[in-house]
Design an enzyme around this catalytic site. Structure first.
Site, mmCIF file in Angstrom:
data_model
loop_
_atom_site.group_PDB
_atom_site.id
_atom_site.type_symbol
_atom_site.label_atom_id
_atom_site.label_comp_id
_atom_site.label_asym_id
_atom_site.label_seq_id
_atom_site.Cartn_x
_atom_site.Cartn_y
_atom_site.Cartn_z
ATOM 1 C CG PHE A 146 55.717 31.594 53.667
ATOM 2 C CD1 PHE A 146 55.312 32.472 52.675
ATOM 3 C CD2 PHE A 146 54.985 30.447 53.874
ATOM 4 C CE1 PHE A 146 54.195 32.211 51.903
ATOM 5 C CE2 PHE A 146 53.848 30.171 53.114
ATOM 6 C CZ PHE A 146 53.461 31.055 52.123
ATOM 7 C CD GLU A 147 60.207 33.417 58.464
ATOM 8 O OE1 GLU A 147 61.203 34.142 58.217
ATOM 9 O OE2 GLU A 147 59.178 33.844 59.003
ATOM 10 C CB SER A 148 64.125 32.268 51.813
ATOM 11 O OG SER A 148 64.201 33.670 51.936
#
Length: 165
Positions: free
Chosen positions: A19-21
């Site tokens: 989710f935290e690219s």
């Protein structure tokens, strides 16, 4: 009172990274009205100097990875403190760290749910109401009052992991 002393597992790390690219140029929060917080790397909002990141900062992957490890270690410490001696599975812990990484640990204990610490999710977890805690993830799906598809997906993934045996 004994305390839990969990570490983030590979499953938890993979969940957060899904989710935290990785971004190497800082950017405004796309879901907030004022664009804050400014973010870079793997969802990092505070620089090495302890100050908020400025728009337009360019990082190397090494710097992004280093600050990710700093931020993840902080969230691990916070979640271990918040759960205290509450019986917790590794999957529950990983889901709680992912949640805290996104919304903040809320360690001020002022009773206002600004993140994990004062949330009904954490209260239910500490009360060993694990089904109730799992249901609380879905309530944290908004940014500035607007439901965000990415947050709906993230909360569903966190709740699914939290509920795994």
């Amino acid at each position: 009172m004994s305390k839990n002393n969990f570490s983030l597992s590979q499953i938890g790390l993979d969940l957060i990274h899904s989710f935290e690219s990785l971004k190497l140029t800082s950017y405004k929060d796309p879901g907030s009205k004022n664009g804050l917080p400014i973010t870079n790397g793997w969802g990092t909002t505070v620089g090495e100097d302890g100050k908020p990141i400025k728009l337009g900062e360019v990082w190397t992957k090494d710097k992004a990875d280093r600050l990710w490890l700093r931020d993840a270690a902080y969230m691990v410490r916070c979640v271990n403190e918040l759960i205290g001696d509450t019986p917790t599975t590794q999957n529950q812990f990983d889901a709680l760290v992912s949640f805290a990484y996104n919304v903040g640990p809320d360690m001020d204990r002022d009773g206002k749910a600004e993140g994990l610490g004062d949330s009904s999710l954490m209260r239910k977890h500490r009360a060993r109401d694990y089904a109730g805690a799992k249901a609380e993830f879905a309530k944290w799906n908004k940014n500035d009052g607007v439901v965000m598809k990415g947050l709906v997906r993230r909360r569903a993934a966190e709740a699914e992991l939290y509920g795994r045996a």
